[in-house]
Design a protein around this motif. Structure first.
Motif, PDB file in Angstrom:
ATOM      1  N   PHE A 163       0.805  -1.222   0.000  1.00 54.50           N
ATOM      2  CA  PHE A 163       0.000   0.000   0.000  1.00 54.50           C
ATOM      3  C   PHE A 163       0.844   1.280   0.000  1.00 54.50           C
ATOM      4  N   CYS A 164       0.415   2.221  -0.845  1.00 54.70           N
ATOM      5  CA  CYS A 164       0.983   3.567  -0.836  1.00 54.70           C
ATOM      6  C   CYS A 164      -0.017   4.506  -0.164  1.00 54.70           C
ATOM      7  N   ALA A 165       0.363   5.760  -0.002  1.00 55.14           N
ATOM      8  CA  ALA A 165      -0.500   6.715   0.697  1.00 55.14           C
ATOM      9  C   ALA A 165      -1.800   6.966  -0.063  1.00 55.14           C
ATOM     10  N   GLY A 166      -1.733   6.981  -1.404  1.00 54.41           N
ATOM     11  CA  GLY A 166      -2.937   7.215  -2.191  1.00 54.41           C
ATOM     12  C   GLY A 166      -3.939   6.080  -2.076  1.00 54.41           C
ATOM     13  N   VAL A 167      -3.440   4.842  -2.039  1.00 56.42           N
ATOM     14  CA  VAL A 167      -4.309   3.676  -1.868  1.00 56.42           C
ATOM     15  C   VAL A 167      -4.889   3.655  -0.462  1.00 56.42           C
ATOM     16  N   ASP A 168      -4.056   3.909   0.546  1.00 55.53           N
ATOM     17  CA  ASP A 168      -4.547   3.998   1.931  1.00 55.53           C
ATOM     18  C   ASP A 168      -5.700   4.993   2.032  1.00 55.53           C
ATOM     19  N   ARG A 169      -5.510   6.157   1.429  1.00 51.95           N
ATOM     20  CA  ARG A 169      -6.524   7.212   1.495  1.00 51.95           C
ATOM     21  C   ARG A 169      -7.812   6.778   0.789  1.00 51.95           C
ATOM     22  N   ALA A 170      -7.688   6.174  -0.384  1.00 47.66           N
ATOM     23  CA  ALA A 170      -8.878   5.778  -1.143  1.00 47.66           C
ATOM     24  C   ALA A 170      -9.702   4.742  -0.388  1.00 47.66           C
ATOM     25  N   ILE A 171      -9.034   3.751   0.185  1.00 46.55           N
ATOM     26  CA  ILE A 171      -9.743   2.718   0.942  1.00 46.55           C
ATOM     27  C   ILE A 171     -10.405   3.334   2.175  1.00 46.55           C
TER      28      ILE A 171
END
Length: 318
Positions: free
Chosen positions: A20-28
């Motif tokens: 996980f990257c920060a953008g994926v963390d945020r989207a989830i």
């Protein structure tokens, strides 16, 4: 205990950063907070990120994944995926009076804004990316039709022709191969010396970091497994990076895809995960390998990531 001594040894080099990257963390997190705030169902246009495990987990909690806004009932919230959407999509949502949450990765949004600025400055954009990828579709949808041309390969960069006197700029998809993109950019800059470059690197930090870590483990391993989805651009690039370093490499979704025959009689295995693959899948692969091998683990860290992105207003305290 004695049985484990009879297993063949396998040294597993685990790339870091991975997963996980920060953008994926945020989207989830946006989908999770929306479910808490509005209650299920919450609709999501397209896969929130390219990972079936993540999508299935959110679906079990009440997220409903749809292809188009027409499938979203009136009065229910909808989330746009991390890959970004054309401008027409939020405009359509507003016209219908839908509550929508934009989970577009901020680094993708940065590319969107650059595209708008370059077109406003009268430049035609040569966009380096993969046809039909959601991020590319979303970026093309930020500017008027005909103001951007897709460049997929070095051959495209050599062949592209532009109108005499046309001012040019280039931008890139955020999840490309760092090395391939550098080669394409070099061709464009050779052919069009005045082409405007993006401010800062368009390929995102997470893509670059994961590719650097994959190179490190591939240089020391006979084979590399990349955990990710077949439609995940950044995961596919990790496979290519490992192969170029001389290792056999394969993309797997999870431990269920392990092929011991393909692994063969190796002593050292590299393991990494694309930016939309959760750590639980990494541990699942290691646990499955532990059924057949006496595992020793070594994390190979090439950088440390501390970036995080804010949630949309109204969801922070959901």
């Amino acid at each position: 205990m004695a049985a484990s001594l009879t297993l063949p040894p396998l040294h597993v080099l685990i790339a870091a950063p991975r997963g996980f990257c920060a953008g994926v963390d945020r989207a989830i997190m946006i989908v999770e907070r929306a479910l808490e705030k509005f209650g299920p169902p919450v609709y999501v246009r397209h896969e929130i990120v390219h990972n079936r495990f993540v999508v299935d987990g959110l679906r079990a909690r009440g997220a409903v994944f749809v292809d188009e806004l027409d499938e979203v009932p009136d009065g229910r919230p909808v989330v746009f995926s991390a890959h970004g959407v054309p401008k027409l999509v939020p405009a359509h949502a507003q016209a219908r009076g839908l509550d929508y949450l934009d989970a577009t990765c901020p680094l993708v949004s940065k590319v969107h804004r650059q595209a708008e600025r370059q077109v406003e400055a009268g430049r035609h954009i040569l966009f380096i990316g993969h046809a039909n990828h959601p991020e590319v579709i979303g970026t093309f949808g930020q500017v008027p039709e005909g103001t951007m041309t897709l460049i997929e390969t070095e051959a495209d960069a050599e062949a592209i022709t532009t109108a005499p006197g046309q001012s040019l700029a280039f931008l890139t998809q955020t999840t490309l191969s760092v090395d391939d993109t550098a080669s394409i950019v070099a061709i464009l800059q050779r052919r069009f010396p005045d082409i405007a470059a993006p401010k800062g690197e368009d390929i995102c930090y997470a893509t670059s970091n994961r590719q650097a870590a994959a190179k490190e483990i591939a240089a020391r391993a006979q084979a590399v497994l990349v955990i990710g989805a077949p439609n995940s651009s950044n995961s596919l690039r990790l496979v290519e990076v490992a192969e170029r370093c001389g290792a056999r490499a394969r993309l797997i979704r999870s431990a269920d895809d392990l092929d011991l025959e393909w692994l063969g009689d190796i002593a050292t295995l590299g393991l990494t995960a694309g930016a939309s693959a959760p750590e639980v899948l990494v541990r699942g692969v290691i646990d499955a390998l532990g059924q057949r091998f006496a595992i020793t683990e070594e994390e190979v860290r090439t950088s440390t990531e501390v970036i995080s992105f804010k949630l949309p207003r109204g969801l922070e305290a959901a």
